[in-house]
Design an enzyme around this catalytic site. Structure first.
Site, PDB file in Angstrom:
ATOM      1  CD  GLU A  39       4.968  -7.196  26.488  1.00 10.68           C
ATOM      2  OE1 GLU A  39       6.174  -7.162  26.722  1.00 10.68           O
ATOM      3  OE2 GLU A  39       4.437  -8.125  25.872  1.00 10.68           O
ATOM      4  CD  GLU A  87       3.347  -8.255  21.736  1.00  7.34           C
ATOM      5  OE1 GLU A  87       4.241  -9.026  22.134  1.00  7.34           O
ATOM      6  OE2 GLU A  87       3.419  -7.029  21.855  1.00  7.34           O
TER       7      GLU A  87
HETATM    8  C1  GCO Z   1       7.013  -8.149  24.012  1.00  2.98           C
HETATM    9  C2  GCO Z   1       7.034  -7.145  23.018  1.00  2.98           C
HETATM   10  C3  GCO Z   1       7.446  -7.582  21.651  1.00  2.98           C
HETATM   11  C4  GCO Z   1       8.432  -8.727  21.591  1.00  2.98           C
HETATM   12  C5  GCO Z   1       7.723 -10.064  21.607  1.00  2.98           C
HETATM   13  C6  GCO Z   1       8.708 -11.218  21.548  1.00  2.98           C
HETATM   14  O1  GCO Z   1       5.943  -8.685  24.260  1.00  2.98           O
HETATM   15  O2  GCO Z   1       8.061  -8.382  24.600  1.00  2.98           O
HETATM   16  O3  GCO Z   1       5.748  -6.564  22.919  1.00  2.98           O
HETATM   17  O4  GCO Z   1       8.025  -6.399  21.237  1.00  2.98           O
HETATM   18  O5  GCO Z   1       9.182  -8.627  20.434  1.00  2.98           O
HETATM   19  O6  GCO Z   1       7.007 -10.225  22.775  1.00  2.98           O
HETATM   20  O7  GCO Z   1       9.557 -11.165  22.668  1.00  2.98           O
END
Ligand code: GCO
Length: 452
Positions: free
Chosen positions: A168, A353
């Protein structure tokens, strides 16, 4: 409800995801140096409850029980991140072998349990000395990342199934350098855009040593996307949604896949646009074997000439939300995956994710997180719909294995399949963990013996 009717490819990866600073703790152990998140979370008022990742889930000491937990869920992939400050505490120079030893043991422990390691090299925990020297806005940080990526892949090699250079970069650049919500807590959009450029440059430049050290592994990047919907059918809102899509999604996607920044967004940034050197875009666009897709929600956008550079604002929506205030919108995941395939001819995709925070309560030793079960059910069905639509999705990683340090929200937002009592470090699988394990069991091709 049985999910067996949703048949996924037999080699589909069913995984869980975490990140180093969010779960490991042991921030000064075995030679680890400080990261920008150690510095940022220690500053007053930056993180809810004054929480830090000092202990987090104490995974650094409990990693074996956590791997056993994963094995009990039946997952065959684990997405974790390597902490740069453990491996090269000063950011550049001396490699801390004890730091690498931890990931060596972790990777072997995963392989012994039949779980494929998916390693992210950068999940936001930049060594503090590099930030002191300018951080991601400074081009030399990209060079430091290449040396770090070389050190990690030299040690872990092909035992890791897939390496993602970055997690990200949008968050790392904009939350960290433009909005001040994340480490290092700066508020300078021009710095943020320069940081974004160097994060992407670091990604592309690191691919060379990574492929040399781990020729048998897959190499890629993880980008986060929001589905963007115009607030009304009015052309001005459609135009605003396009601008917002350029800011949130295309600014990272198009350099990596197309070798150029989106012209409309570049023009919109004007004097904020980053300094780009000859050859940078060719490096950034070096071929990748997979694209990791992080998806949680959508953003509804309306035209707003008052907003500088973007002239767009987000508008509230009706409908169910998670504890983060994010709309539950699974259709956005289907649309996104189809778009990546059809509009961008993306390489194979992993949903790296997807998950939700809810106000979980431990009652009589159990957590009946029915909303999270529904969230996963809807979003896994959304992935299935994209596959049916012709998208090459290779796997799905639930965020997250367990409750952990949710950045500026501290421990107040629980995303885990497994509940963590942060006082006792007890892990308690939630109802969603059982649901996910059953889904994986149903998807597993019956072993030949069982077919007899
Ligand atoms: C993100 C990060 C994670 C977060 C998850 C929840 O995508 O922001 O990779 O570390 O914890 O997304 O916000």
């Amino acid at each position: 409800m049985s999910k067996a009717h949703l048949r996924f490819p037999s080699d589909f990866v069913w995984g869980v995801a975490t990140a180093s600073y969010q779960i490991e703790g042991a921030v000064s152990e075995d030679g680890r140096g400080p990261s920008i998140w150690d510095t940022f979370s220690a500053a007053p008022g930056t993180v809810e409850g004054g929480a830090t990742g000092e202990v987090a889930c104490d995974h650094y000491h409990r990693w074996e029980q956590d791997l056993d937990l994963m094995q009990s869920l039946g997952v065959n992939g684990y997405r974790f991140s390597v902490a740069w400050p453990r491996v090269i505490p000063s950011g550049t120079g001396t490699i801390n072998e004890a730091g690498l030893d931890f990931y060596d043991r972790l990777v072997d422990g995963l392989l012994e349990r039949g779980i494929a390691p998916f390693a992210t090299l950068y999940h936001w925990d930049l060594p503090q000395p590099l930030q002191d020297a300018g951080g991601w806005p400074d081009r030399t940080t990209a060079d430091a990342f290449v040396a770090y990526a070389d050190a990690v892949t030299r040690r872990l090699g092909d035992r890791v199934a897939a390496y993602a250079t970055m997690n990200e970069p949008w968050c790392a650049a904009f939350l960290g350098y433009a909005f001040g919500h994340h480490a290092p807590g700066l508020r300078d959009p021009k710095l943020a855009l320069q940081a974004a450029h160097h994060l992407l440059l670091a990604h592309g430049a690191a691919l060379e040593p990574m492929r040399a050290n781990a020729p048998g592994a897959q190499h890629g990047i993880v980008l986060d996307f929001n589905a963007i919907t115009p607030a009304t059918d009015a052309p001005v809102d459609a135009a605003a949604a396009k601008r917002f899509d350029g800011f949130r999604n295309r600014w990272f996607l198009e350099p990596v896949l197309l070798g150029r920044y989106p012209a409309d967004a570049h023009e919109g940034y004007g004097e904020l646009a980053p300094r780009i050197e000859d050859g940078d875009l060719e490096v950034i666009a070096r071929p990748i074997d997979f694209l990791g897709v992080n998806y949680y929600t959508r953003t509804i956008v309306a035209d707003d000439p008052e907003v500088p550079h973007l002239a767009a604002r987000t508008v509230p929506f009706e409908g169910p939300t998670t504890e983060m205030g994010w709309e539950v919108y699974p259709q956005g995941l289907t649309d996104l995956l189809l778009r990546l395939q059809r509009e961008y001819r993306a390489p194979p995709l992993f949903v790296t994710e997807n998950g939700a925070a809810y106000a979980d309560e431990l009652k009589d030793g159990a957590v009946a997180d029915v909303e999270r079960v529904a969230y996963f059910e809807q979003h896994i069905a959304a992935v299935h719909a994209a596959i049916e639509g012709g998208t090459d999705v290779r796997g799905y990683f639930a965020w997250s294995l367990m409750d952990n340090f949710e950045w500026a929200f501290g421990f107040n937002k629980r995303f885990g399949l497994v509940y963590v009592d942060f006082e006792t470090q007890e892990r308690v699988p939630k109802r969603s963990a059982g649901w996910y394990a059953e889904l994986i069991r149903e998807q597993r091709p019956a072993a030949p013996l069982e077919r007899a």
